[in-house]
Motif scaffolding. Structure first.
Motif, short mmCIF file in Angstrom:
data_model
loop_
_atom_site.label_atom_id
_atom_site.label_comp_id
_atom_site.label_asym_id
_atom_site.label_seq_id
_atom_site.Cartn_x
_atom_site.Cartn_y
_atom_site.Cartn_z
N ALA A 3 4.05 -7.12 -2.44
CA ALA A 3 2.99 -6.19 -2.06
C ALA A 3 2.96 -5.06 -3.08
O ALA A 3 3.99 -4.71 -3.67
CB ALA A 3 3.25 -5.62 -0.66
N ARG A 5 2.52 -1.22 -3.25
CA ARG A 5 2.63 -0.18 -2.23
C ARG A 5 2.60 1.20 -2.86
O ARG A 5 3.24 1.44 -3.89
CB ARG A 5 3.93 -0.38 -1.45
CG ARG A 5 4.02 0.47 -0.19
CD ARG A 5 5.18 0.04 0.69
NE ARG A 5 6.47 0.32 0.07
CZ ARG A 5 7.64 0.00 0.63
NH1 ARG A 5 7.69 -0.61 1.80
NH2 ARG A 5 8.76 0.29 0.01
N GLU A 7 4.03 4.61 -2.52
CA GLU A 7 5.18 5.21 -1.81
C GLU A 7 4.84 6.63 -1.36
O GLU A 7 5.20 7.07 -0.27
CB GLU A 7 6.41 5.26 -2.72
CG GLU A 7 6.78 3.92 -3.38
CD GLU A 7 7.04 2.80 -2.37
OE1 GLU A 7 7.46 3.10 -1.23
OE2 GLU A 7 6.80 1.62 -2.72
N ASP A 40 -9.49 3.43 -3.10
CA ASP A 40 -8.04 3.21 -3.13
C ASP A 40 -7.37 4.18 -4.11
O ASP A 40 -6.22 4.59 -3.91
CB ASP A 40 -7.72 1.77 -3.53
CG ASP A 40 -8.29 0.75 -2.55
OD1 ASP A 40 -8.53 1.13 -1.38
OD2 ASP A 40 -8.51 -0.41 -2.95
N TYR A 52 1.71 7.20 4.26
CA TYR A 52 2.57 6.67 3.21
C TYR A 52 3.97 6.38 3.79
O TYR A 52 4.38 7.10 4.69
CB TYR A 52 2.70 7.68 2.06
CG TYR A 52 1.38 8.09 1.46
CD1 TYR A 52 0.71 7.27 0.55
CD2 TYR A 52 0.80 9.32 1.80
CE1 TYR A 52 -0.50 7.67 -0.01
CE2 TYR A 52 -0.41 9.71 1.24
CZ TYR A 52 -1.06 8.89 0.34
OH TYR A 52 -2.25 9.27 -0.20
N LEU A 54 2.23 3.19 1.92
CA LEU A 54 1.06 2.43 2.36
C LEU A 54 0.75 1.32 1.38
O LEU A 54 0.68 1.55 0.17
CB LEU A 54 -0.16 3.37 2.45
CG LEU A 54 -1.46 2.65 2.79
CD1 LEU A 54 -1.58 2.41 4.29
CD2 LEU A 54 -2.68 3.41 2.29
N ILE A 55 0.51 0.13 1.92
CA ILE A 55 -0.08 -0.95 1.12
C ILE A 55 -1.60 -0.76 1.26
O ILE A 55 -2.12 -0.89 2.36
CB ILE A 55 0.34 -2.34 1.65
CG1 ILE A 55 1.87 -2.48 1.63
CG2 ILE A 55 -0.33 -3.44 0.84
CD1 ILE A 55 2.40 -3.72 2.36
N ARG A 112 -3.15 2.05 8.13
CA ARG A 112 -2.34 0.85 8.32
C ARG A 112 -2.31 0.05 7.03
O ARG A 112 -3.24 0.14 6.24
CB ARG A 112 -2.93 -0.04 9.42
CG ARG A 112 -2.76 0.53 10.79
CD ARG A 112 -3.54 -0.33 11.76
NE ARG A 112 -3.25 0.07 13.12
CZ ARG A 112 -2.56 -0.67 13.97
NH1 ARG A 112 -2.14 -1.88 13.65
NH2 ARG A 112 -2.32 -0.23 15.18
N ASN A 113 -1.26 -0.76 6.88
CA ASN A 113 -1.13 -1.53 5.65
C ASN A 113 -2.32 -2.44 5.43
O ASN A 113 -2.85 -3.05 6.35
CB ASN A 113 0.15 -2.37 5.69
CG ASN A 113 1.37 -1.52 5.37
OD1 ASN A 113 1.25 -0.49 4.70
ND2 ASN A 113 2.52 -1.95 5.84
N ALA A 117 -1.39 -7.46 -0.90
CA ALA A 117 -0.15 -8.11 -0.47
C ALA A 117 -0.43 -9.57 -0.21
O ALA A 117 -1.58 -9.99 -0.14
CB ALA A 117 0.36 -7.43 0.82
N VAL A 120 -1.76 -9.83 5.36
CA VAL A 120 -2.22 -8.59 6.00
C VAL A 120 -2.46 -8.89 7.48
O VAL A 120 -2.87 -10.00 7.84
CB VAL A 120 -3.50 -8.05 5.30
CG1 VAL A 120 -4.68 -9.02 5.39
CG2 VAL A 120 -3.90 -6.68 5.84
#
Ligand SMILES: [Zn+2]
Ligand SMILES: [Zn+2]
Length: 337
Positions: A3, A5, A7, A40, A52, A54-55, A112-113, A117, A120
């Protein structure tokens, strides 16, 4: 699973995380395509509220891989896109169909993620099947197309209205495709440079103005001498919104589709007051995935030439850099898995 991500703001990495398990009412989607959205980058830069680590990733498509409690198992193996809105379905706003106003609203890719990735988790109630003839890459773009559909619906534009779209990013171009499909005329796209002129022309722009080298007000006086019926600002930039309010015809409509990045802006109130303008807010995707899929599959709009660059998750830094620098002809970078 792999994934990408965030941080904390400014700090993004390719990481290995456990494959998530779907809760009640959710499905797990094996991601096949996930587009990088300019929004994004706002999350990466810490300018949008997010949880965070967070994907990110809210423009996705994939195949249902497993289902949580209470979800029909016939979804497994289906090619899908779906709503990113995680809502209660029971509060008054949800029952009016206004999921974005749900008291417990959370959006996949923000709170939410999301889909940068291999897997999901998404709510089953928002899933839509992808017809065979639509690729996963094209299907992932039904999210920004859905934003444009919602915007044009809120604009109440009618057949034969004149239209100006400020901005030729992916949302501006999606809005152009919808405006043309709706039968708007003399549709003008205004962007800072000519980098996206040929794409805008391909998608039906009748006129293109490059603000860096042309005088927007003078050009518009030639194209729509009586003012423009419907102006869509897809930039969220102060000078574009100021111009939109001056270029709109008396009684016309200005729709604010772009994110203003939290800025307080100066506008001339009397542009709105004296000219009786309708100024409409049009943030977010309003559950338009199914309509977007239907329009793509019937050929009413064509999204495949919006996919400029395909890459694996490990190439995330290059993708992000392309979205920031927007090279000639570039619209979308899409992770393909
Ligand atoms: Zn987006
Ligand atoms: Zn609710």
């Amino acid at each position: 699973m792999k994934a990408v991500r965030i941080e904390s703001p400014g700090n993004i990495n390719l990481v290995e995380v456990p494959i998530p398990e779907p809760d009640k009412g959710f499905v797990r989607v094996k991601v096949k395509a996930a587009a990088i959205c300019a929004t994004d980058l706002e999350v990466l830069d810490g300018r949008i509220a997010a949880n965070y680590p967070l994907i990110p990733g809210h423009e996705w498509s994939g195949i249902v891989d497993s289902v949580g409690a209470g979800v029909d198992e016939s979804w497994i193996g289906e090619r899908v896109v779906g709503s990113n809105d995680v809502v209660c379905l029971t509060c008054p706003a949800c029952r009016r169909g206004e999921w974005r106003y749900c008291k417990s609203f959370e959006e996949i890719g923000f709170k939410r993620n999301g889909a940068y990735a291999e897997y999901v988790l998404v709510p089953a109630y928002g899933l839509c099947r992808i017809p065979e003839q639509i690729s996963f890459e094209e299907a992932a773009l039904c999210e920004p197309l859905g934003v444009a559909l919602g915007t044009m619906k809120k604009s109440r534009a009618k057949l034969g209205d004149t239209c100006l779209i400020m901005g030729a990013g992916s949302i501006g171009l999606c809005t152009l495709a919808v405006a043309k499909a709706m039968g708007l005329r003399d549709v003008v796209v205004c962007a800072s440079s000519r980098r996206r002129e040929s794409l805008a022309r391909q998608h039906g722009a009748d006129h293109f103005i490059a603000a860096a080298e042309q005088d927007l007000m003078k050009e518009m006086a030639k194209i729509h001498p009586d003012g423009t019926d419907v102006i869509i600002d897809a930039t969220g930039m102060e000078e574009c919104i100021q111009s939109a309010l001056k270029l709109c015809r008396k009684g016309g409509t200005v729709v604010l589709e772009g994110y203003g990045r939290g800025k307080t802006m100066q506008i001339c109130m009397d542009d709105i007051h004296i000219n009786n303008l309708k100024v409409i807010g049009a943030g977010n995707n309003w559950n338009m995935h199914q309509k977007a899929i239907d329009l793509i599959s019937s050929g009413v709009v064509n999204m495949c030439d919006f996919v400029s660059e395909k890459m694996g998750l490990e190439d995330y830094a290059r993708g992000i850099e392309m979205v920031r620098s927007r090279p000639e002809g570039f619209v979308k970078a899409v992770f393909t898995l």
